[in-house]
Design an enzyme around this catalytic site. Structure first.
Site, short mmCIF file in Angstrom:
data_model
loop_
_atom_site.label_atom_id
_atom_site.label_comp_id
_atom_site.label_asym_id
_atom_site.label_seq_id
_atom_site.Cartn_x
_atom_site.Cartn_y
_atom_site.Cartn_z
N ASP A 10 -14.20 -13.81 -1.77
CA ASP A 10 -14.27 -12.70 -2.73
C ASP A 10 -13.33 -13.06 -3.86
O ASP A 10 -12.48 -13.94 -3.74
CB ASP A 10 -13.81 -11.40 -2.04
CG ASP A 10 -13.83 -10.20 -3.00
OD1 ASP A 10 -14.64 -10.21 -3.95
OD2 ASP A 10 -13.03 -9.26 -2.80
N SER A 11 -13.47 -12.35 -4.99
CA SER A 11 -12.52 -12.55 -6.08
C SER A 11 -11.12 -12.10 -5.65
O SER A 11 -10.14 -12.49 -6.26
CB SER A 11 -12.95 -11.76 -7.30
OG SER A 11 -13.03 -10.39 -6.97
N CYS A 73 -18.60 -10.46 -2.66
CA CYS A 73 -18.23 -10.01 -4.00
C CYS A 73 -19.53 -9.80 -4.75
O CYS A 73 -20.35 -10.70 -4.85
CB CYS A 73 -17.39 -11.11 -4.65
SG CYS A 73 -17.13 -10.92 -6.42
N GLU A 151 -6.64 0.00 -5.28
CA GLU A 151 -5.50 -0.91 -5.16
C GLU A 151 -4.16 -0.17 -5.34
O GLU A 151 -3.13 -0.64 -4.86
CB GLU A 151 -5.63 -2.08 -6.14
CG GLU A 151 -6.91 -2.85 -5.85
CD GLU A 151 -6.89 -4.30 -6.27
OE1 GLU A 151 -6.05 -4.68 -7.09
OE2 GLU A 151 -7.75 -5.05 -5.77
N CYS A 183 -19.94 -2.58 -4.74
CA CYS A 183 -18.67 -3.31 -4.93
C CYS A 183 -17.95 -3.23 -3.61
O CYS A 183 -17.89 -2.15 -3.00
CB CYS A 183 -17.84 -2.64 -6.03
SG CYS A 183 -16.15 -3.27 -6.14
N HIS A 185 -15.00 -3.11 -2.82
CA HIS A 185 -13.85 -2.20 -2.73
C HIS A 185 -14.28 -0.78 -2.33
O HIS A 185 -13.49 -0.02 -1.79
CB HIS A 185 -13.14 -2.05 -4.08
CG HIS A 185 -12.06 -3.05 -4.34
ND1 HIS A 185 -12.32 -4.37 -4.61
CD2 HIS A 185 -10.71 -2.93 -4.38
CE1 HIS A 185 -11.17 -5.00 -4.82
NE2 HIS A 185 -10.18 -4.16 -4.69
#
Lengths: 264, 264
Positions: A10-11, A73, A151, A183, A185
């Site tokens: 993933d990034s 990702c 985050e 996404c 996240h």
């Protein structure tokens, strides 16, 4: 092949939702995870750059002798999947197709798609879903504030609920029946999202759908690890392993073993 | 030297606040601006990585024959300034010192400092201010959501005001008299910040203080451009020049001329 690991990149950190789903379904599998934290986020970068970075990541995992690569990702899956499938002689799975397949299953007519700016601009979900079912009505929305909110750890916060409302209530108004979390996240925000838009809109979590895909490929190839004992997974980050560890623990809700720094 | 340009670099777009202040004060000067958009943000990266990237940026600007380099990025100023001053034979100015000097001027006793996670963790502002006036009381706060809010264009938005309150009302409670905007994105939020914490807290805008510093150096070296006609500034971005252009226009509130893509 059986004893080899599953490679995931993933990034950054978001792909840990995919890692977690993989381990839940296949606890005996070893996973090697790479987060390209030195160059994140991919979501705001161009196609050429995303392809170049994704190739670096895949080559790193190839060096770890993995049997399959999961691009955890969305931005990278949108732009780099065919390129990597072409270059590598092991299976490469992105997160877009499994999410799109889950979206068209059942009787829903109107589907919402959310993701980073790059993922939404790429139109990949729309194209993939349209190829599966051209009748489907699709409404998409970029949600660039979701990743920083996750985050920051503001998972249950008034600001987060307000941002969710700002982005998603217009989609609810348009009558979406399912919402693809485009996404990696976003699964962390599932509870907050359902709290704002209502439980009746089904959330499609590509971590889960991608895991089903990996499971079915490994099963059909006979590459599933058969040893019962759990293996030690490996985590690599291209920068700031301490930060990866800290935010990773928000994702996994458990202590993360040592994250190793790599650079290329 | 007089006819040479002022070089400005940032991890991305935020440095345009410095660009704008420079041009307001010295409209006759030509500016070459580089945004390292392929690798932004720096604010979440490690010291080594930030130094490496900053060096790449400075060498690019040296190739454009600039007479002075302004590091219009707090994270980069925190970590890479002494290194670049050491390596280059032209003046290099960061945004930290000018902000710190403005903070200790006057009679204030309690100073607030805000910035990205990297800037705040570096403790550079605290150290710089303490060296100038060890009596000063400093309260600092990382505000990682401000940059994505600015880039989303939510400058006058309820969510933004709520996030500002969340981060800054505790600082107001502690009695800060000045607030150093330790990130080049933040001047765009000045009005919203004052709206939440009150006009009586003075905002220190490092774009302005850095410009004063550049002006005084060029004046004392006799390197100011004396031709009255305005020159064509140059803008470079390491990725996604279209996005740079779009968000740049939010910053400058005017059309941006062509942004050129570079890579290194």
């Amino acid at each position: 092949m059986n004893q080899k690991a599953i490679g995931v990149f993933d990034s950054g950190i978001g792909g840990l939702t995919v890692y977690q789903a993989l381990k839940k379904k296949m606890p005996q599998e070893k996973v090697v995870y790479l987060g390209d934290t030195a160059r994140l986020p991919y979501g705001t970068k161009s196609a050429e750059t995303i392809i170049r970075y994704s190739e670096d990541n895949a080559f790193f995992l190839m060096g770890k002798k993995v049997k399959i690569i999961v691009i955890a990702c969305n931005s990278s899956s949108s732009y780099a999947l065919p390129h990597l499938q072409d270059k590598l002689d092991i299976p490469v799975i992105g997160v877009i197709n499994p999410g799109a397949e889950a979206a068209v299953r059942g009787n829903s007519k109107i589907i919402g798609i959310i993701g980073t700016t790059a993922t939404i601009n790429s139109g990949t979900y729309e194209k993939t879903i349209a190829a599966l079912n051209p009748e489907m009505d699709i409404v998409s929305q970029a949600c660039p504030l979701f990743v920083p909110l996750v985050e920051e750890g503001w998972l249950d916060h008034q600001v987060t609920r307000m941002v969710i409302g700002e982005y998603l209530l217009p989609l609810k108004k348009k009558g979406i029946e399912k919402l693809v979390l485009g996404c990696t996240h976003y699964p962390v925000l599932k509870k907050a999202i359902s709290g704002v838009i209502g439980e009746e809109i089904e959330l499609i979590d590509s971590a889960r759908t991608t895991t089903e895909k990996v499971f079915s490929i490994l099963t059909s190839l006979g590459w599933m690890r058969n040893s019962g004992k759990r293996s030690q997974d490996e985590f690599y980050a291209t920068d700031f392993p301490e930060r990866f560890q800290k935010i990773g623990e928000i994702f996994l809700r458990r202590k993360l073993v040592k994250v190793q720094a790599v650079s290329f």
